[in-house]
Design a protein around this motif. Sequence first.
Motif, PDB file in Angstrom:
ATOM      1  N   ASN A 376      -0.125  -3.503   5.513  1.00 38.68           N
ATOM      2  CA  ASN A 376       0.185  -4.745   6.210  1.00 38.68           C
ATOM      3  C   ASN A 376       0.299  -5.888   5.209  1.00 38.68           C
ATOM      4  O   ASN A 376      -0.298  -5.843   4.123  1.00 38.68           O
ATOM      5  N   ILE A 377       1.076  -6.929   5.587  1.00 37.05           N
ATOM      6  CA  ILE A 377       1.279  -8.113   4.741  1.00 37.05           C
ATOM      7  C   ILE A 377       0.993  -9.346   5.579  1.00 37.05           C
ATOM      8  O   ILE A 377       1.572  -9.517   6.658  1.00 37.05           O
ATOM      9  N   MET A 378       0.139 -10.223   5.085  1.00 38.69           N
ATOM     10  CA  MET A 378      -0.186 -11.470   5.783  1.00 38.69           C
ATOM     11  C   MET A 378      -0.433 -12.566   4.742  1.00 38.69           C
ATOM     12  O   MET A 378      -1.152 -12.334   3.774  1.00 38.69           O
ATOM     13  N   PRO A 379       0.144 -13.770   4.928  1.00 43.05           N
ATOM     14  CA  PRO A 379       1.150 -14.120   5.934  1.00 43.05           C
ATOM     15  C   PRO A 379       2.538 -13.669   5.503  1.00 43.05           C
ATOM     16  O   PRO A 379       2.787 -13.424   4.329  1.00 43.05           O
ATOM     17  N   ASN A 380       3.435 -13.609   6.454  1.00 45.09           N
ATOM     18  CA  ASN A 380       4.826 -13.244   6.195  1.00 45.09           C
ATOM     19  C   ASN A 380       5.685 -13.849   7.311  1.00 45.09           C
ATOM     20  O   ASN A 380       5.540 -13.454   8.469  1.00 45.09           O
ATOM     21  N   PRO A 381       6.532 -14.836   6.961  1.00 44.36           N
ATOM     22  CA  PRO A 381       6.890 -15.390   5.648  1.00 44.36           C
ATOM     23  C   PRO A 381       5.730 -16.157   5.010  1.00 44.36           C
ATOM     24  O   PRO A 381       4.767 -16.523   5.690  1.00 44.36           O
ATOM     25  N   PHE A 382       5.851 -16.439   3.697  1.00 46.86           N
ATOM     26  CA  PHE A 382       4.822 -17.200   3.008  1.00 46.86           C
ATOM     27  C   PHE A 382       5.480 -18.159   2.026  1.00 46.86           C
ATOM     28  O   PHE A 382       6.628 -17.980   1.609  1.00 46.86           O
ATOM     29  N   THR A 386       0.533 -14.544  -0.580  1.00 47.75           N
ATOM     30  CA  THR A 386       0.379 -13.624   0.535  1.00 47.75           C
ATOM     31  C   THR A 386      -0.519 -12.477   0.099  1.00 47.75           C
ATOM     32  O   THR A 386      -0.757 -12.277  -1.098  1.00 47.75           O
ATOM     33  N   TYR A 387      -1.028 -11.717   1.070  1.00 51.09           N
ATOM     34  CA  TYR A 387      -1.953 -10.621   0.785  1.00 51.09           C
ATOM     35  C   TYR A 387      -1.399  -9.321   1.349  1.00 51.09           C
ATOM     36  O   TYR A 387      -0.997  -9.253   2.510  1.00 51.09           O
ATOM     37  N   ILE A 388      -1.371  -8.308   0.506  1.00 52.03           N
ATOM     38  CA  ILE A 388      -0.912  -6.979   0.891  1.00 52.03           C
ATOM     39  C   ILE A 388      -2.147  -6.115   1.114  1.00 52.03           C
ATOM     40  O   ILE A 388      -2.944  -5.906   0.184  1.00 52.03           O
ATOM     41  N   ASN A 389      -2.322  -5.665   2.329  1.00 50.38           N
ATOM     42  CA  ASN A 389      -3.521  -4.913   2.703  1.00 50.38           C
ATOM     43  C   ASN A 389      -3.149  -3.460   2.984  1.00 50.38           C
ATOM     44  O   ASN A 389      -2.158  -3.182   3.665  1.00 50.38           O
ATOM     45  N   PHE A 390      -3.934  -2.545   2.458  1.00 51.51           N
ATOM     46  CA  PHE A 390      -3.703  -1.135   2.765  1.00 51.51           C
ATOM     47  C   PHE A 390      -5.013  -0.367   2.681  1.00 51.51           C
ATOM     48  O   PHE A 390      -5.983  -0.815   2.042  1.00 51.51           O
ATOM     49  N   THR A 391      -5.026   0.786   3.347  1.00 53.18           N
ATOM     50  CA  THR A 391      -6.212   1.648   3.383  1.00 53.18           C
ATOM     51  C   THR A 391      -5.856   3.018   2.835  1.00 53.18           C
ATOM     52  O   THR A 391      -4.822   3.596   3.208  1.00 53.18           O
ATOM     53  N   ILE A 392      -6.702   3.529   1.942  1.00 50.37           N
ATOM     54  CA  ILE A 392      -6.522   4.860   1.350  1.00 50.37           C
ATOM     55  C   ILE A 392      -7.668   5.754   1.828  1.00 50.37           C
ATOM     56  O   ILE A 392      -8.837   5.378   1.751  1.00 50.37           O
ATOM     57  N   HIS A 393      -7.321   6.963   2.331  1.00 50.97           N
ATOM     58  CA  HIS A 393      -8.334   7.850   2.894  1.00 50.97           C
ATOM     59  C   HIS A 393      -8.844   8.886   1.890  1.00 50.97           C
ATOM     60  O   HIS A 393      -9.893   9.499   2.101  1.00 50.97           O
ATOM     61  N   ASP A 394      -8.095   9.089   0.808  1.00 50.70           N
ATOM     62  CA  ASP A 394      -8.514  10.009  -0.256  1.00 50.70           C
ATOM     63  C   ASP A 394      -8.099   9.405  -1.593  1.00 50.70           C
ATOM     64  O   ASP A 394      -7.330   8.441  -1.642  1.00 50.70           O
ATOM     65  N   ALA A 395      -8.607   9.963  -2.656  1.00 55.92           N
ATOM     66  CA  ALA A 395      -8.175   9.524  -3.979  1.00 55.92           C
ATOM     67  C   ALA A 395      -6.673   9.764  -4.118  1.00 55.92           C
ATOM     68  O   ALA A 395      -6.175  10.858  -3.837  1.00 55.92           O
ATOM     69  N   GLN A 425      -6.943  -5.012  -0.916  1.00 58.35           N
ATOM     70  CA  GLN A 425      -6.177  -6.231  -0.667  1.00 58.35           C
ATOM     71  C   GLN A 425      -5.642  -6.738  -2.005  1.00 58.35           C
ATOM     72  O   GLN A 425      -6.403  -7.006  -2.931  1.00 58.35           O
ATOM     73  N   ILE A 426      -4.303  -6.852  -2.099  1.00 55.67           N
ATOM     74  CA  ILE A 426      -3.653  -7.309  -3.317  1.00 55.67           C
ATOM     75  C   ILE A 426      -2.983  -8.644  -3.036  1.00 55.67           C
ATOM     76  O   ILE A 426      -2.207  -8.771  -2.081  1.00 55.67           O
ATOM     77  N   LYS A 427      -3.270  -9.638  -3.858  1.00 57.48           N
ATOM     78  CA  LYS A 427      -2.661 -10.963  -3.693  1.00 57.48           C
ATOM     79  C   LYS A 427      -1.381 -11.053  -4.517  1.00 57.48           C
ATOM     80  O   LYS A 427      -1.342 -10.606  -5.666  1.00 57.48           O
TER      81      LYS A 427
END
Length: 461
Positions: A376-382, A386-395, A425-427
């Motif tokens: 997910n990306i929030m906010p968009n537009p910016f 902005t912050y790019i959010n993601f979830t990883i379930h394994d290495a 979360q990546i800015k």
Amino acid sequence: MLVAFLFNQSIMVFSQEYEMPSFVHAIDACDMDLDGSNDIIVSCAYADTIVILFNDGSGNFDPYYYKRATWHLLCGCIDEDSLPDILTVTDNLNYIKNNGNRTFSNSLVPLIENVNFPIDKVMDMSDDGWNDIIYACDTYWGIFKNNGDLTFTNIIIGSDNATNPRPSIGFFNNDPLPDIVISYSYLNGSQVTKYLINNGTFLFTSFILNETVYKSLSSHLDDIPPDDLILFYNPTPEVHLYENTGDATFISRGIHYTQNSAGVIFADLADYNQDGFDDFSYTQCFWSGCTDSLYVELNDHNWSFEPEQQYFIGTLNSFIINSIDLNGDNFPDFYMTGYSSNIKVKILWNNGDGTFSYENPVGIKESVPLQDLYFNIMPNPFSSSTYINFTIHDAEVVSLRIIDIQGNIINNLMNDKNIEKGDYQIKWDGTNNSGILISPGVYLIVFTINENIFSKKIIYY
């Protein structure tokens, strides 16, 4: 990474030009199938065909052809449902009902007989919940009042020996009723520009602005309601600006001169860069004919406009142009006909900053993430970060890149990095790999996880 590499993953670039069955007499745009995206309606009278370019939401169009008698047309809802219908002029003003599911009635239902002039606008002029039809012919103009049962009453508003009156809609005071600005010559040669305040029940109070003929339009020339006025003194480079100081009181804010050597023929008016101030576009015509370009001038927020942008279109002939958002980014795009041959419809795409491109910057099919992948990306537009959010379930091995619409890598936020499971979360602050701020526009965030590629559009302004 090149665009070609991503075509099979997530990107489709669509043509900006569509050939029609015959000469194009009229174009309009409405959300004909109520899917949230604007479709383009095209009248091809010599082929007795109406073409609807149905929009998938990203600016990819699927043409449907309907054999119906047509000439001038508009779209808009005039019956009891919410679907936009088609109004077309042959020898009568006719109604083609929208049945939904991209189907329409086979027959034309005459609404008003002996109509052989264009219709200008479909709008509720009395705030009664029914859309009326504004029209203008050679010597008068008026409104076909919608009675709510597919019958209409012809209410002639202006008939004072005028030639070629062309009303334009605006909101000049603080009530919800649409008002009118209009400019025309009298048969005795005198000229006038008026604005008419809507009092309801199709009664108007008329005020004279000046005694010159302009192409007159309402506009948000500043960011304070109600509407102002912009008057194009054709065929000269003069653009006259009037500020509405409140409740339909206008004062002149001077004359803006376009940067061209010849006169200006108005084309379109809209807030192209979505900054709250209306901009305008035009073509440049000499007495011997028109040039081959469209010019765009952006509002400088100080009662003037920035130097023009020039876009090659093709030799103009019976040119028609409108603007509306066609790819879901909230920025108006141009759709047009009447260049080179008159059997094509062309789209000029807004880059998201009031500049335009021949390729659709948002004509992108975003990839569908894996079912258990959060991205997910929030906010968009910016505008700043902005912050790019993601979830990883394994290495996993992860890459995160920003690319432009040409496929060039702008910023490697993560490059084949081994990460553990968890929430991340990546800015991104709108800079490239060198730390320099990029130009406003539409970009693509490409997320690679173990060689699976996912993408999302992002708008930086």
